[in-house]
Design a protein around this motif. Structure first.
Motif, PDB file in Angstrom:
ATOM      1  N   TRP B  33     -10.498   0.787  -2.681  1.00  0.00           N
ATOM      2  CA  TRP B  33      -9.758   1.133  -1.515  1.00  0.00           C
ATOM      3  C   TRP B  33      -9.021  -0.627  -1.399  1.00  0.00           C
ATOM      4  CZ3 TRP B  33     -12.321   4.487   2.258  1.00  0.00           C
ATOM      5  CH2 TRP B  33     -13.061   5.875   1.885  1.00  0.00           C
ATOM      6  N   PHE B  34      -9.904  -0.956  -1.321  1.00  0.00           N
ATOM      7  CA  PHE B  34      -9.439  -2.418  -0.352  1.00  0.00           C
ATOM      8  C   PHE B  34      -9.113  -2.932  -1.515  1.00  0.00           C
ATOM      9  CE2 PHE B  34     -13.191  -1.516   2.909  1.00  0.00           C
ATOM     10  CZ  PHE B  34     -11.803  -0.918   3.882  1.00  0.00           C
ATOM     11  N   LEU B  35      -9.895  -3.136  -2.374  1.00  0.00           N
ATOM     12  CA  LEU B  35      -9.509  -4.614  -3.409  1.00  0.00           C
ATOM     13  C   LEU B  35      -7.653  -4.129  -4.478  1.00  0.00           C
ATOM     14  CD1 LEU B  35     -11.970  -4.777  -6.284  1.00  0.00           C
ATOM     15  CD2 LEU B  35     -11.104  -6.136  -4.092  1.00  0.00           C
ATOM     16  N   THR B  36      -7.628  -2.378  -4.142  1.00  0.00           N
ATOM     17  CA  THR B  36      -5.582  -2.435  -4.883  1.00  0.00           C
ATOM     18  C   THR B  36      -5.127  -1.352  -3.587  1.00  0.00           C
ATOM     19  OG1 THR B  36      -6.663   0.444  -5.247  1.00  0.00           O
ATOM     20  CG2 THR B  36      -7.595  -1.351  -6.787  1.00  0.00           C
ATOM     21  N   ILE B  37      -5.516  -1.419  -2.213  1.00  0.00           N
ATOM     22  CA  ILE B  37      -4.754  -1.467  -1.261  1.00  0.00           C
ATOM     23  C   ILE B  37      -4.578   0.007  -1.663  1.00  0.00           C
ATOM     24  CG2 ILE B  37      -2.846  -1.582   0.162  1.00  0.00           C
ATOM     25  CD1 ILE B  37      -2.634  -3.895  -0.581  1.00  0.00           C
ATOM     26  N   PHE B  38      -5.312   0.747  -1.756  1.00  0.00           N
ATOM     27  CA  PHE B  38      -5.207   2.378  -2.093  1.00  0.00           C
ATOM     28  C   PHE B  38      -4.743   3.448  -3.871  1.00  0.00           C
ATOM     29  CE2 PHE B  38      -6.284   2.244   1.752  1.00  0.00           C
ATOM     30  CZ  PHE B  38      -7.526   3.281   2.070  1.00  0.00           C
ATOM     31  N   ALA B  39      -4.536   1.568  -5.010  1.00  0.00           N
ATOM     32  CA  ALA B  39      -3.615   1.915  -5.631  1.00  0.00           C
ATOM     33  C   ALA B  39      -4.122   2.709  -6.465  1.00  0.00           C
ATOM     34  CB  ALA B  39      -2.531   1.070  -6.296  1.00  0.00           C
ATOM     35  N   HIS B  40      -5.618   2.932  -6.344  1.00  0.00           N
ATOM     36  CA  HIS B  40      -6.089   2.630  -7.227  1.00  0.00           C
ATOM     37  C   HIS B  40      -6.440   4.621  -7.309  1.00  0.00           C
ATOM     38  CE1 HIS B  40     -10.264   3.679  -9.785  1.00  0.00           C
ATOM     39  NE2 HIS B  40      -9.618   3.087 -10.904  1.00  0.00           N
ATOM     40  N   VAL B  41      -6.393   5.509  -6.050  1.00  0.00           N
ATOM     41  CA  VAL B  41      -6.683   6.695  -5.514  1.00  0.00           C
ATOM     42  C   VAL B  41      -5.925   7.328  -5.822  1.00  0.00           C
ATOM     43  CG1 VAL B  41      -9.439   5.886  -5.220  1.00  0.00           C
ATOM     44  CG2 VAL B  41      -6.924   5.394  -3.350  1.00  0.00           C
ATOM     45  N   LEU B  42      -4.841   6.719  -4.964  1.00  0.00           N
ATOM     46  CA  LEU B  42      -3.399   7.841  -4.475  1.00  0.00           C
ATOM     47  C   LEU B  42      -2.761   7.383  -5.863  1.00  0.00           C
ATOM     48  CD1 LEU B  42      -2.828   5.866  -1.213  1.00  0.00           C
ATOM     49  CD2 LEU B  42      -3.617   8.150  -1.620  1.00  0.00           C
ATOM     50  N   PRO B  43      -2.310   8.834  -6.059  1.00  0.00           N
ATOM     51  CA  PRO B  43      -0.697   8.960  -7.229  1.00  0.00           C
ATOM     52  C   PRO B  43      -0.075   7.955  -6.952  1.00  0.00           C
ATOM     53  CG  PRO B  43      -1.059  10.764  -6.096  1.00  0.00           C
ATOM     54  CD  PRO B  43      -2.152   9.987  -5.350  1.00  0.00           C
ATOM     55  N   VAL B  44       1.180   7.770  -7.536  1.00  0.00           N
ATOM     56  CA  VAL B  44       2.292   6.386  -7.514  1.00  0.00           C
ATOM     57  C   VAL B  44       2.923   6.659  -6.623  1.00  0.00           C
ATOM     58  CG1 VAL B  44       3.435   5.531  -8.275  1.00  0.00           C
ATOM     59  CG2 VAL B  44       2.346   5.466  -9.427  1.00  0.00           C
ATOM     60  N   ARG B  45       3.274   8.097  -5.844  1.00  0.00           N
ATOM     61  CA  ARG B  45       4.566   8.169  -5.161  1.00  0.00           C
ATOM     62  C   ARG B  45       3.882   8.307  -3.503  1.00  0.00           C
ATOM     63  NH1 ARG B  45       8.671  12.400  -5.872  1.00  0.00           N
ATOM     64  NH2 ARG B  45       9.078  12.413  -7.533  1.00  0.00           N
ATOM     65  N   LYS B  46       2.187   8.665  -3.262  1.00  0.00           N
ATOM     66  CA  LYS B  46       2.243   8.271  -2.361  1.00  0.00           C
ATOM     67  C   LYS B  46       1.286   6.923  -2.115  1.00  0.00           C
ATOM     68  CE  LYS B  46       0.120  12.751  -1.458  1.00  0.00           C
ATOM     69  NZ  LYS B  46      -1.404  13.746  -1.832  1.00  0.00           N
ATOM     70  N   CYS B  47       1.046   6.543  -3.011  1.00  0.00           N
ATOM     71  CA  CYS B  47       0.869   5.001  -2.910  1.00  0.00           C
ATOM     72  C   CYS B  47       2.368   3.835  -2.247  1.00  0.00           C
ATOM     73  CB  CYS B  47       0.456   3.827  -4.736  1.00  0.00           C
ATOM     74  SG  CYS B  47      -0.422   2.468  -4.509  1.00  0.00           S
ATOM     75  N   THR B  48       3.302   4.581  -3.082  1.00  0.00           N
ATOM     76  CA  THR B  48       4.362   3.225  -2.260  1.00  0.00           C
ATOM     77  C   THR B  48       4.246   3.490  -1.015  1.00  0.00           C
ATOM     78  OG1 THR B  48       5.813   5.498  -2.915  1.00  0.00           O
ATOM     79  CG2 THR B  48       5.231   3.708  -4.611  1.00  0.00           C
ATOM     80  N   VAL B  49       4.139   4.929  -0.282  1.00  0.00           N
ATOM     81  CA  VAL B  49       4.543   4.948   0.979  1.00  0.00           C
ATOM     82  C   VAL B  49       3.236   3.804   1.711  1.00  0.00           C
ATOM     83  CG1 VAL B  49       4.677   6.969   3.008  1.00  0.00           C
ATOM     84  CG2 VAL B  49       5.107   7.360   1.076  1.00  0.00           C
ATOM     85  N   VAL B  50       1.926   4.266   1.188  1.00  0.00           N
ATOM     86  CA  VAL B  50       0.954   3.628   2.101  1.00  0.00           C
ATOM     87  C   VAL B  50       0.996   2.100   2.006  1.00  0.00           C
ATOM     88  CG1 VAL B  50      -2.028   2.816   1.645  1.00  0.00           C
ATOM     89  CG2 VAL B  50      -0.881   4.848   1.845  1.00  0.00           C
ATOM     90  N   TRP B  51       1.506   1.471   0.524  1.00  0.00           N
ATOM     91  CA  TRP B  51       2.226  -0.135   1.199  1.00  0.00           C
ATOM     92  C   TRP B  51       3.308  -0.263   1.885  1.00  0.00           C
ATOM     93  CZ3 TRP B  51       1.304  -2.773  -4.101  1.00  0.00           C
ATOM     94  CH2 TRP B  51      -0.163  -2.228  -4.928  1.00  0.00           C
ATOM     95  N   ASP B  52       4.172   0.662   2.013  1.00  0.00           N
ATOM     96  CA  ASP B  52       5.235   0.280   2.999  1.00  0.00           C
ATOM     97  C   ASP B  52       4.421   0.247   4.434  1.00  0.00           C
ATOM     98  OD1 ASP B  52       7.320   0.270   1.320  1.00  0.00           O
ATOM     99  OD2 ASP B  52       8.170   2.294   2.836  1.00  0.00           O
ATOM    100  N   PHE B  53       3.252   0.919   4.260  1.00  0.00           N
ATOM    101  CA  PHE B  53       3.063   0.392   6.043  1.00  0.00           C
ATOM    102  C   PHE B  53       2.312  -0.601   6.422  1.00  0.00           C
ATOM    103  CE2 PHE B  53      -1.618   1.414   7.735  1.00  0.00           C
ATOM    104  CZ  PHE B  53      -0.786   1.678   9.160  1.00  0.00           C
ATOM    105  N   VAL B  54       1.174  -0.395   4.674  1.00  0.00           N
ATOM    106  CA  VAL B  54       0.506  -1.628   5.014  1.00  0.00           C
ATOM    107  C   VAL B  54       1.122  -2.946   4.819  1.00  0.00           C
ATOM    108  CG1 VAL B  54      -0.952  -3.203   3.514  1.00  0.00           C
ATOM    109  CG2 VAL B  54      -1.921  -1.444   4.122  1.00  0.00           C
ATOM    110  N   PHE B  55       2.203  -3.001   3.985  1.00  0.00           N
ATOM    111  CA  PHE B  55       2.847  -4.877   4.750  1.00  0.00           C
ATOM    112  C   PHE B  55       3.906  -4.736   5.387  1.00  0.00           C
ATOM    113  CE2 PHE B  55       1.929  -4.107   0.137  1.00  0.00           C
ATOM    114  CZ  PHE B  55       1.041  -5.098  -0.345  1.00  0.00           C
ATOM    115  N   GLY B  56       4.113  -3.121   5.089  1.00  0.00           N
ATOM    116  CA  GLY B  56       5.329  -3.299   6.646  1.00  0.00           C
ATOM    117  C   GLY B  56       4.649  -3.503   8.495  1.00  0.00           C
ATOM    118  N   SER B  57       3.405  -3.183   8.437  1.00  0.00           N
ATOM    119  CA  SER B  57       2.301  -3.459   9.710  1.00  0.00           C
ATOM    120  C   SER B  57       2.341  -4.579  10.386  1.00  0.00           C
ATOM    121  CB  SER B  57       1.280  -2.951   9.963  1.00  0.00           C
ATOM    122  OG  SER B  57       0.066  -3.112   8.519  1.00  0.00           O
TER     123      SER B  57
END
Lengths: 216, 373
Positions: B33-57
């Motif tokens: 979860w932490f090493l890949t910021i959830f990229a390893h467990v989430l499908p790409v579509r969901k992952c982009t949203v998550v990364w938006d949140f993480v970097f945007g925050s």
């Protein structure tokens, strides 16, 4: 599968850790055993993944079912520091190398050394030469693997996660060894068994396992 | 470690079940979860949203808050899991079905409402670092206690189950000996400098009190000064403020505290705890001692044992109603650790330690501290 033996309350859990150089086929081996499947381009493991499968040993008396709880670790060097977390308290450890890579055997030796130094002395270590379907590319002979296993008093198998050779045999034999050495025991809490067996350290040296050779 | 602290803060019962009982530490399941910021467990579509949140925050803690939100989301299944493999497969296999937007909403609530000491423990401080390492409980700084005011105002904490601003309020539990207390409250000395001898004494005291099932033999001071002070501090005199979320409890050893009891009660107008709480319209707090001599320990034990004895998770509500106990120690915070563990063994779910001692608290939040000597 599960026998109706009155002494067996439930499956006996056995924590197994899979160690070795990256890309030797640790995940493939675990997946072959657990899901009877093989994915040619298995992606690199991150951190570790956890899999489990129960196997009934019907020729034991009484028959038992062992639940293998397998920690498939990441082989890349940067994850090395995490390994102790996974092999701590493990009943068995598979140290995997790739028969087409002499380097991976050296790495396996260093893993064996680390387990000797840091792991539970009761942990049963199995040396596994994987990818034995790639005979034409072989760099490590069966003899080399056997010699190392003999020297270190380990179980030894050559396997192929791709075609399934020896994978089930490996785990079945590991399960039997765990039972016969009392590392796991039916009807007894695993941890208390482990600690009980830790009291006389080295009193039961695994000397008798050398005849269990690979026949691949 | 950070994830386990965060979860212990928001949902101690879940944290205890997963991390302690099933021995399923975050290091075992959350690395990817932490090493890949959830990229390893989430499908790409969901992952982009998550990364938006993480970097945007713009906050390094966004990922750990999201991880905590994931665990809170899976709470029911996790609490029903009775073995390690089930927990691991739940935590690694549930992502595909998860509503990521909902998770992100929860995560940003966590990010906004978690006290700084929990989210970013001051690891440069050796005492804090050692306590964080054991991650036995959360540490709260006086500033966090002050920050509660904001948290109470906002709707944030109402949404987060089990947060410290939960309906149970905050119970400041003073476990210092009378000696330490006098020095700490009256003498103006720094109360963190007591000798180790008194630390040992204090830990013996608290242990024996707990064993005798009489944690707190002192009086409950429903501090009128405190409440008044709180109101005065509040610029907009909103009637719906909840000043009663602070209750000071004296936990001095039995012998010396009797005089103090009388002293407080009489000084404050001899009003029992229960009517006061009733007056304040917070019925969930009624199980605080009904009278000065009532034993709060038995109330706490009763409340917690009733919840822990019921199968799996039926008692969740009772736990979230229970107060967040903040321990005030007279010495180094390490010495409070035994008290924390004792309370946890008794089943008190939410326990924290106050960093910096009562003096610092008094400086930061003067209106919750009243002099007793």
């Amino acid at each position: 599968m599960a026998s109706a033996s009155p002494t067996r309350a439930k499956d006996i859990p056995a924590k197994i850790v899979v160690l070795g150089e990256s890309a030797v086929g640790k995940s493939s081996l675990a997946l072959r055993f657990v899901r009877r499947d093989f994915i040619p381009n298995q992606e690199a493991t991150i951190g570790a993944s956890f899999l489990s499968r129960s196997v009934s040993l019907v020729d034991e008396s009484p028959p038992v079912t062992i639940k293998f709880e397998i920690w498939d670790t990441a082989g890349q060097e940067r994850y090395r520091a995490l390994a102790p977390m996974y092999y701590r308290g493990a009943a068995g450890a598979l140290v995997v190398y790739d028969i087409t890579s002499a380097d991976s055997l050296r790495k396996a030796e260093s893993w064996i050394g680390e387990l000797r130094r840091n792991a539970d002395p009761q942990t049963v270590v199995v040396l596994v030469g994987n990818k034995c379907d790639l005979e034409s590319m072989r760099q490590v002979s069966i003899q080399q693997g056997q010699d190392l296993a003999e020297k270190e008093e380990l179980l030894f198998y050559e396997t192929s996660a791709k075609d399934g050779t020896n994978v089930d045999a490996l785990f079945t034999n590991l399960g039997k060894t765990l039972l016969s050495r009392g590392v796991i025991a039916s009807g007894v809490d695993r941890r208390s068994t482990m600690s009980r067996n830790l009291q006389p350290p080295g009193s039961r040296t695994p000397k008798s396992e050398q005849q269990k050779r690979c026949d691949c | 470690m950070q994830l386990s602290l965060l979860l212990r803060y928001y949902d101690p019962e879940l944290a205890h079940h997963v991390f302690d009982k099933l021995e399923c530490k975050p290091e075992l399941f959350a690395i990817s979860w932490f090493l890949t910021i959830f990229a390893h467990v989430l499908p790409v579509r969901k992952c982009t949203v998550v990364w938006d949140f993480v970097f945007g925050s713009g906050s390094p803690e966004a990922t750990v808050c999201l991880a905590c939100a994931v665990m809170l989301e899976l709470r029911d299944s996790l609490m029903h899991a009775s073995d390690f493999p089930t927990v691991v497969s739940l935590l690694s296999g549930s992502f595909a079905a998860m509503d990521v937007l909902h998770l992100l909403e929860e995560a940003s609530l966590l990010l906004a409402s978690t006290p700084t000491s929990v989210l970013e423990p001051a690891l440069s401080d050796p005492v804090t670092a050692s306590l964080v390492k054991t991650s036995c409980c959360c540490l709260l700084s006086p500033a966090d206690i002050a920050g509660l005011k904001h948290n109470l105002d906002s709707t944030v904490d109402a949404k987060v189950n089990g947060s410290w601003a939960s309906k149970g309020g905050v119970l400041l539990l003073d476990i210092r000996t009378n000696d330490e207390r006098r020095r700490g409250w009256g003498g103006g000395q720094n109360n963190l400098t007591s000798s180790s001898a008194s630390a040992a004494q204090q830990s013996r005291n608290i242990t024996s009190m707990l064993q005798a099932n009489k944690i707190i033999s002192g009086a409950v001071e429903v501090a009128f000064d405190t409440l008044r002070g709180w109101r005065e501090e509040e610029p907009i005199g909103n009637e719906d403020e909840h000043p009663d979320d602070f209750v000071m409890v004296d936990a001095a050893d039995g012998r010396g505290s009797e005089d103090d009891d009388d002293h407080h009660i009489h000084r404050e107008g001899a009003m029992d705890g229960e009517p006061v709480l009733r007056l304040l319209g917070r019925p969930h707090m009624l199980w605080y001692p009904a009278a000065p001599n009532t034993n709060i320990a038995s109330s706490i034990t009763a409340a917690s044992s009733s919840s822990s004895s019921s199968a799996a998770f039926a008692g969740a509500a009772a736990i979230s109603e229970s107060p967040h106990v903040v321990i005030i120690t007279g010495t180094e915070p390490e010495d409070g650790q035994s008290a924390v563990e004792s309370l946890q063994r008794l089943g008190v779910a939410k326990v924290s330690m106050l960093l910096g001692g009562i003096k610092a608290l008094e400086a930061a939040v003067p209106y919750v501290v009243i002099a007793t000597t």
